[in-house]
Design a protein around this motif. Structure first.
Motif, PDB file in Angstrom:
ATOM      1  N   LYS A 172      46.672  43.989  39.496  1.00 18.51           N
ATOM      2  CA  LYS A 172      45.524  43.143  39.855  1.00 18.51           C
ATOM      3  C   LYS A 172      44.704  42.727  38.638  1.00 18.51           C
ATOM      4  O   LYS A 172      43.646  42.118  38.794  1.00 18.51           O
ATOM      5  N   PHE A 206      45.741  45.638  53.292  1.00 23.52           N
ATOM      6  CA  PHE A 206      44.345  45.490  52.860  1.00 23.52           C
ATOM      7  C   PHE A 206      43.973  44.017  52.803  1.00 23.52           C
ATOM      8  O   PHE A 206      44.772  43.182  52.378  1.00 23.52           O
ATOM      9  N   GLY A 257      32.119  38.288  35.875  1.00 27.53           N
ATOM     10  CA  GLY A 257      32.999  39.129  36.695  1.00 27.53           C
ATOM     11  C   GLY A 257      34.098  39.735  35.855  1.00 27.53           C
ATOM     12  O   GLY A 257      34.645  39.073  34.966  1.00 27.53           O
ATOM     13  N   ARG A 307      29.861  36.873  45.032  1.00 23.86           N
ATOM     14  CA  ARG A 307      30.871  35.806  44.886  1.00 23.86           C
ATOM     15  C   ARG A 307      31.311  35.616  43.432  1.00 23.86           C
ATOM     16  O   ARG A 307      32.302  34.935  43.178  1.00 23.86           O
ATOM     17  N   PRO A 326      43.461  51.415  50.464  1.00 24.80           N
ATOM     18  CA  PRO A 326      43.999  50.476  49.478  1.00 24.80           C
ATOM     19  C   PRO A 326      43.967  51.102  48.083  1.00 24.80           C
ATOM     20  O   PRO A 326      42.923  51.606  47.662  1.00 24.80           O
ATOM     21  N   GLU A 346      35.946  44.287  54.457  1.00 22.12           N
ATOM     22  CA  GLU A 346      37.254  44.749  53.987  1.00 22.12           C
ATOM     23  C   GLU A 346      37.947  45.460  55.140  1.00 22.12           C
ATOM     24  O   GLU A 346      37.300  46.190  55.901  1.00 22.12           O
ATOM     25  N   ILE A 362      33.693  44.822  38.265  1.00 23.19           N
ATOM     26  CA  ILE A 362      32.262  44.747  37.952  1.00 23.19           C
ATOM     27  C   ILE A 362      31.797  43.297  38.065  1.00 23.19           C
ATOM     28  O   ILE A 362      32.605  42.361  37.984  1.00 23.19           O
ATOM     29  N   TRP A 363      30.491  43.130  38.285  1.00 20.73           N
ATOM     30  CA  TRP A 363      29.891  41.802  38.205  1.00 20.73           C
ATOM     31  C   TRP A 363      28.425  41.958  37.844  1.00 20.73           C
ATOM     32  O   TRP A 363      27.835  43.000  38.107  1.00 20.73           O
ATOM     33  N   ARG A 422      40.244  41.270  52.229  1.00 19.29           N
ATOM     34  CA  ARG A 422      38.805  41.144  51.946  1.00 19.29           C
ATOM     35  C   ARG A 422      38.389  39.707  52.258  1.00 19.29           C
ATOM     36  O   ARG A 422      39.067  38.771  51.836  1.00 19.29           O
ATOM     37  N   ARG A 454      37.402  43.069  35.609  1.00 21.14           N
ATOM     38  CA  ARG A 454      38.206  44.119  36.234  1.00 21.14           C
ATOM     39  C   ARG A 454      38.839  44.967  35.149  1.00 21.14           C
ATOM     40  O   ARG A 454      39.124  44.464  34.059  1.00 21.14           O
ATOM     41  N   HIS A 479      25.892  31.819  40.382  1.00 16.79           N
ATOM     42  CA  HIS A 479      26.061  31.917  41.828  1.00 16.79           C
ATOM     43  C   HIS A 479      25.142  30.910  42.490  1.00 16.79           C
ATOM     44  O   HIS A 479      23.974  30.787  42.117  1.00 16.79           O
ATOM     45  N   TYR A 500      44.993  50.063  44.273  1.00 11.73           N
ATOM     46  CA  TYR A 500      45.466  48.993  43.402  1.00 11.73           C
ATOM     47  C   TYR A 500      45.340  49.415  41.959  1.00 11.73           C
ATOM     48  O   TYR A 500      44.481  50.222  41.613  1.00 11.73           O
ATOM     49  N   MET A 521      32.395  38.053  41.654  1.00 11.43           N
ATOM     50  CA  MET A 521      33.505  38.978  41.396  1.00 11.43           C
ATOM     51  C   MET A 521      34.776  38.150  41.180  1.00 11.43           C
ATOM     52  O   MET A 521      34.890  37.026  41.679  1.00 11.43           O
ATOM     53  N   VAL A 522      35.733  38.711  40.488  1.00 11.91           N
ATOM     54  CA  VAL A 522      37.038  38.056  40.368  1.00 11.91           C
ATOM     55  C   VAL A 522      37.569  37.880  41.804  1.00 11.91           C
ATOM     56  O   VAL A 522      37.593  38.844  42.571  1.00 11.91           O
ATOM     57  N   PRO A 523      37.939  36.646  42.207  1.00 12.01           N
ATOM     58  CA  PRO A 523      38.338  36.429  43.610  1.00 12.01           C
ATOM     59  C   PRO A 523      39.523  37.310  44.013  1.00 12.01           C
ATOM     60  O   PRO A 523      40.410  37.574  43.205  1.00 12.01           O
ATOM     61  N   TRP A 524      39.522  37.766  45.266  1.00  8.40           N
ATOM     62  CA  TRP A 524      40.591  38.627  45.767  1.00  8.40           C
ATOM     63  C   TRP A 524      41.740  37.757  46.250  1.00  8.40           C
ATOM     64  O   TRP A 524      41.599  37.008  47.210  1.00  8.40           O
ATOM     65  N   GLU A 525      42.874  37.886  45.566  1.00 11.08           N
ATOM     66  CA  GLU A 525      44.036  37.086  45.909  1.00 11.08           C
ATOM     67  C   GLU A 525      44.478  37.395  47.341  1.00 11.08           C
ATOM     68  O   GLU A 525      44.597  38.553  47.724  1.00 11.08           O
TER      69      GLU A 525
END
Lengths: 234, 194
Positions: free
Chosen positions: A54, B86, A123, B18, A48, B58, A96-97, B88, A125, A107, A50, B20-24
């Protein structure tokens, strides 16, 4: 046939083992059978990839995702992503988080009695530029206790996730801060056998990129696996 | 000889991913009503047989024609618009996941070999200092599996079978395959050193 396309194997001691009993959660989760060596086929040298599609315009700035500013010490985290041959990894998605400045994650399973910050989600990116460079703006996370032993504390850290160029280059890791006394007793940090490799996870204070009167900068370079042999120099 | 730069070590994804920016799209590589859609449903179990309810999986795969959507797959095999290959997913409270995808085509292996349809799968979790990598093959591709250069290296039959997703007998539409991942124990899944 696949040899020219393969990615370099990591050197001994550079990566943590699966079983590291000092980190208790590994005991029931580390496989007991030896891993089966996998030649790098088309399935491993693709992966993958990206980039900009994104990432939203403010995803790299964790201090601007809410109406107000988060509490804590504002920092810039920047660096370069390259491969083990020294070539930059451009246009690559990074995620990152992290915990907030009180050591609390937004969380549901984080029960640490430290305050949540309504202005901090934790979070982010970004995408590396043509030279493999990246830059985040965030808040310095704090240490927090965890259940590994009755008095275990994680050193302050930021989680990083990178895809690189192939399935074989996928990396999730953690960045630590220089001079943190908790590093000496952290079971996760110390799972990496080689001390030199371990200290690659500690960022450096970067006064050159510090923005006066605004935020200290920390530099964290990341090295992904490079190709075994490069047929063409260029 | 160029200097080798030491690689950055892996560290666990931990329990708090959780945020993290959610994976579309999650693990829906195609819409559930896609005519060729399949579900791969499974769970992850630890060495005590307990569900691993805090992991991220993944997957990476070729399209139905056996073409990867990646610059290094330059073969004259068609791409499928909108299919990235891909996905996740986060395992639920029972350690379960549900992938909606299409069965990939065959792809080349080392030398003149052909790899059977397969999906590369990584598991990230608390307690895993580095991701675990396995492959999902399909039990109803017996002829292709017998020729697969990776499956052929796994000589213990019980071990090899841990890589097979098994079609569920109910025969509904879309088809469902079951794939269990055991981190340890008598049915420990084959994991690869990539």
């Amino acid at each position: 046939m696949d040899r020219p396309n393969s990615y370099k194997r990591d050197e001994a001691g550079e990566q943590p083992p699966y079983l590291h009993p000092e980190y208790r959660s590994t005991v029931l989760r580390a496989p007991k059978q030896p891993l089966v060596p996998l030649p790098h086929t088309l399935s491993e040298i693709t992966g993958p990839v990206y980039g900009h599609e994104k990432v939203g315009p403010l995803d790299h700035d964790l201090t601007r995702q809410h109406d107000g500013e988060p509490l804590g010490e504002r920092i810039i985290v920047l660096g370069r992503v390259m491969d083990s041959n020294g070539r930059p990894v451009p246009d690559a998605l990074m995620e990152i988080w992290q915990a907030n400045s009180a050591g609390r994650y937004r969380h549901e399973v984080d029960n640490h009695p430290a305050p949540l910050d309504p202005n901090f989600s934790g979070g982010g990116r970004c995408v590396t530029d043509a030279g493999g460079r990246y830059r985040f703006v965030t808040i310095k996370p704090a240490a927090y206790p965890w259940g590994n032993d009755p008095n275990a504390w994680r050193p302050a850290h930021i989680h990083f996730s990178l895809f690189g160029t192939a399935f074989a280059t996928r990396l999730i890791t953690q960045m630590y801060f220089p001079g943190d006394p908790l590093l000496a007793c952290d079971a996760i940090f110390n799972s990496i056998p080689d001390a030199g490799a371990r200290h690659r996870l500690v960022c450096r204070l970067d006064l050159e990129h510090t923005e006066p009167e605004w935020a200290l900068a920390y530099e964290f370079d990341i090295v992904l696996r490079g190709r075994d042999a490069t047929p063409m120099e260029g | 000889m160029a200097t080798r730069h030491g690689t950055t070590p892996s560290q666990t994804i931990g329990p708090f991913h959780r945020i993290m920016v959610p994976w579309e799209g999650g693990a829906e590589l195609v819409a559930p009503d896609h005519p060729a859609a399949i579900h791969i449903q499974g769970c992850i179990l630890d060495g005590a047989g307990q569900p691993v309810d805090d992991s991220v999986i993944e997957i990476w795969q070729a399209n139905v024609h056996g073409r990867y959507a990646h610059a290094e797959d330059t073969r004259e095999v068609p791409l499928v618009e909108g299919f990235e290959g891909f996905g996740r997913a986060i395992t639920d409270g029972d350690g379960r996941f549900d992938i909606v995808t299409v069965k990939p085509g065959c792809v080349p292996g080392p030398g003149e070999t052909v790899q059977a349809p397969h999906i590369a799968l990584s598991v990230f979790a608390r307690g895993l200092l580095k991701q675990l990598v396995t492959r999902i093959y399909f039990a109803d591709e017996a002829a292709a599996n017998d020729q697969d250069p990776v499956l052929r290296t796994i000589t213990e039959p019980g071990r090899r079978d841990t890589l097979l997703a098994v079609p569920r007998a109910s025969g509904g539409a879309p088809p469902v395959y079951d794939f269990e991942i055991c981190l340890q124990g008598p049915r420990e899944t084959v994991f690869f050193d990539v």
